[in-house]
Write a protein that holds these residues in place. Structure first.
Motif, PDB file in Angstrom:
ATOM      1  N   ALA A  26      36.261  33.113  24.263  1.00  0.00           N
ATOM      2  CA  ALA A  26      37.506  33.582  23.653  1.00  0.00           C
ATOM      3  C   ALA A  26      37.362  35.023  23.178  1.00  0.00           C
ATOM      4  O   ALA A  26      38.270  35.851  23.376  1.00  0.00           O
ATOM      5  N   ARG A  27      36.229  35.345  22.555  1.00  0.00           N
ATOM      6  CA  ARG A  27      35.982  36.730  22.116  1.00  0.00           C
ATOM      7  C   ARG A  27      35.944  37.678  23.305  1.00  0.00           C
ATOM      8  O   ARG A  27      36.535  38.759  23.275  1.00  0.00           O
ATOM      9  N   ASP A  28      35.227  37.279  24.362  1.00  0.00           N
ATOM     10  CA  ASP A  28      35.107  38.133  25.555  1.00  0.00           C
ATOM     11  C   ASP A  28      36.459  38.474  26.164  1.00  0.00           C
ATOM     12  O   ASP A  28      36.626  39.538  26.747  1.00  0.00           O
ATOM     13  N   TYR A  29      37.418  37.566  26.043  1.00  0.00           N
ATOM     14  CA  TYR A  29      38.734  37.778  26.647  1.00  0.00           C
ATOM     15  C   TYR A  29      39.811  38.084  25.608  1.00  0.00           C
ATOM     16  O   TYR A  29      41.000  38.039  25.917  1.00  0.00           O
ATOM     17  N   ALA A  30      39.375  38.407  24.408  1.00  0.00           N
ATOM     18  CA  ALA A  30      40.279  38.804  23.325  1.00  0.00           C
ATOM     19  C   ALA A  30      41.386  37.777  23.082  1.00  0.00           C
ATOM     20  O   ALA A  30      42.549  38.120  22.889  1.00  0.00           O
ATOM     21  N   VAL A  31      41.020  36.511  23.094  1.00  0.00           N
ATOM     22  CA  VAL A  31      41.948  35.437  22.763  1.00  0.00           C
ATOM     23  C   VAL A  31      41.662  35.072  21.313  1.00  0.00           C
ATOM     24  O   VAL A  31      40.626  34.487  21.007  1.00  0.00           O
ATOM     25  N   LEU A 106      30.741  24.116  34.015  1.00  0.00           N
ATOM     26  CA  LEU A 106      32.069  23.505  34.080  1.00  0.00           C
ATOM     27  C   LEU A 106      32.942  23.911  32.898  1.00  0.00           C
ATOM     28  O   LEU A 106      34.160  24.072  33.043  1.00  0.00           O
ATOM     29  N   THR A 107      32.328  24.120  31.737  1.00  0.00           N
ATOM     30  CA  THR A 107      33.077  24.608  30.575  1.00  0.00           C
ATOM     31  C   THR A 107      33.618  26.009  30.854  1.00  0.00           C
ATOM     32  O   THR A 107      34.790  26.302  30.602  1.00  0.00           O
ATOM     33  N   ILE A 108      32.767  26.867  31.395  1.00  0.00           N
ATOM     34  CA  ILE A 108      33.193  28.231  31.749  1.00  0.00           C
ATOM     35  C   ILE A 108      34.293  28.171  32.803  1.00  0.00           C
ATOM     36  O   ILE A 108      35.328  28.843  32.685  1.00  0.00           O
ATOM     37  N   HIS A 109      34.093  27.365  33.831  1.00  0.00           N
ATOM     38  CA  HIS A 109      35.065  27.231  34.912  1.00  0.00           C
ATOM     39  C   HIS A 109      36.426  26.779  34.362  1.00  0.00           C
ATOM     40  O   HIS A 109      37.470  27.365  34.673  1.00  0.00           O
ATOM     41  N   GLY A 110      36.393  25.752  33.522  1.00  0.00           N
ATOM     42  CA  GLY A 110      37.629  25.245  32.934  1.00  0.00           C
ATOM     43  C   GLY A 110      38.312  26.273  32.051  1.00  0.00           C
ATOM     44  O   GLY A 110      39.540  26.418  32.080  1.00  0.00           O
ATOM     45  N   PHE A 111      37.530  27.010  31.261  1.00  0.00           N
ATOM     46  CA  PHE A 111      38.099  28.032  30.382  1.00  0.00           C
ATOM     47  C   PHE A 111      38.806  29.116  31.203  1.00  0.00           C
ATOM     48  O   PHE A 111      39.905  29.552  30.850  1.00  0.00           O
ATOM     49  N   LEU A 112      38.171  29.552  32.285  1.00  0.00           N
ATOM     50  CA  LEU A 112      38.792  30.591  33.119  1.00  0.00           C
ATOM     51  C   LEU A 112      40.122  30.104  33.705  1.00  0.00           C
ATOM     52  O   LEU A 112      41.076  30.875  33.812  1.00  0.00           O
ATOM     53  N   HIS A 113      40.191  28.825  34.043  1.00  0.00           N
ATOM     54  CA  HIS A 113      41.475  28.284  34.518  1.00  0.00           C
ATOM     55  C   HIS A 113      42.514  28.306  33.399  1.00  0.00           C
ATOM     56  O   HIS A 113      43.695  28.558  33.655  1.00  0.00           O
ATOM     57  N   LEU A 114      42.099  28.050  32.157  1.00  0.00           N
ATOM     58  CA  LEU A 114      43.055  28.127  31.044  1.00  0.00           C
ATOM     59  C   LEU A 114      43.637  29.530  30.926  1.00  0.00           C
ATOM     60  O   LEU A 114      44.786  29.702  30.525  1.00  0.00           O
ATOM     61  N   LEU A 115      42.831  30.532  31.261  1.00  0.00           N
ATOM     62  CA  LEU A 115      43.303  31.918  31.196  1.00  0.00           C
ATOM     63  C   LEU A 115      44.190  32.292  32.374  1.00  0.00           C
ATOM     64  O   LEU A 115      44.818  33.346  32.364  1.00  0.00           O
ATOM     65  N   GLY A 116      44.223  31.443  33.403  1.00  0.00           N
ATOM     66  CA  GLY A 116      45.071  31.724  34.558  1.00  0.00           C
ATOM     67  C   GLY A 116      44.308  32.091  35.814  1.00  0.00           C
ATOM     68  O   GLY A 116      44.922  32.353  36.851  1.00  0.00           O
ATOM     69  N   TYR A 117      42.986  32.129  35.756  1.00  0.00           N
ATOM     70  CA  TYR A 117      42.210  32.407  36.962  1.00  0.00           C
ATOM     71  C   TYR A 117      42.379  31.252  37.936  1.00  0.00           C
ATOM     72  O   TYR A 117      42.369  30.097  37.549  1.00  0.00           O
ATOM     73  N   GLU A 118      42.506  31.575  39.205  1.00  0.00           N
ATOM     74  CA  GLU A 118      42.610  30.575  40.258  1.00  0.00           C
ATOM     75  C   GLU A 118      41.364  30.650  41.135  1.00  0.00           C
ATOM     76  O   GLU A 118      40.570  31.573  41.014  1.00  0.00           O
TER      77      GLU A 118
END
Length: 157
Positions: A26-31, A106-118
């Motif tokens: 979240a910090r890395d992506y300023a969320v 998988l946590t990282i993968h899932g988080f990136l999808h929450l941000l909109g990464y496909e």
């Protein structure tokens, strides 16, 4: 708030390292102060979710349900991540690394999808960057298998 839910009886999954990973992301992506729920489940539960939401009647490793909404209570709801621990364990064994590392990935993968990464080259590149960065910063030691205890009336083999 980051909520970690462990619905698996066979594995202790410490919430602290998982929460730290999500906070770092979240910090890395300023969320700022996202509301995230991450649930560790079995294959049957994730299969049901996969069938209902993706029309694929099979277990999968991770599902993400992005919301990305600010609610009336002022909180920013990023979304939910669901991870199948048994599928993660099988993948880890096949890939030759610890299940803890697979859960991290998988946590990282899932988080990136929450941000909109496909699923594309950008997602893969970003995922690889986060994987290497996290391992250097903190590492992961969050899963301890509970010792097998036979049920009453059965024999231990």
């Amino acid at each position: 708030m980051i909520e970690i839910i462990n619905r698996r009886k066979k594995a202790d999954i410490e919430a602290g390292p998982v929460r730290a990973l999500l906070r770092s992301l979240a910090r890395d992506y300023a969320v700022l102060r996202p509301e995230i729920a991450l649930a560790f489940v079995g294959d049957a539960e994730i299969r049901t979710l996969n069938r209902v939401f993706r029309k694929k009647d099979k277990p999968t490793d991770v599902l993400s349900f992005p919301l990305r909404e600010r609610a009336a209570d002022g909180k920013f709801y990023l979304g939910d991540i669901i991870i199948s621990v048994p599928t993660a364990a099988r993948q880890a064994k096949r890939l030759g690394h610890p299940v803890e590392r697979e859960l991290e990935y998988l946590t990282i993968h899932g988080f990136l999808h929450l941000l909109g990464y496909e699923h594309d080259e950008g997602h893969e590149r970003e995922e690889a960057r986060q994987r290497s960065g996290w391992r250097r910063r903190i590492g992961w030691r969050s899963v301890r298998r509970r010792p097998h205890r036979p049920r009453p009336g059965t024999s231990a083999r």
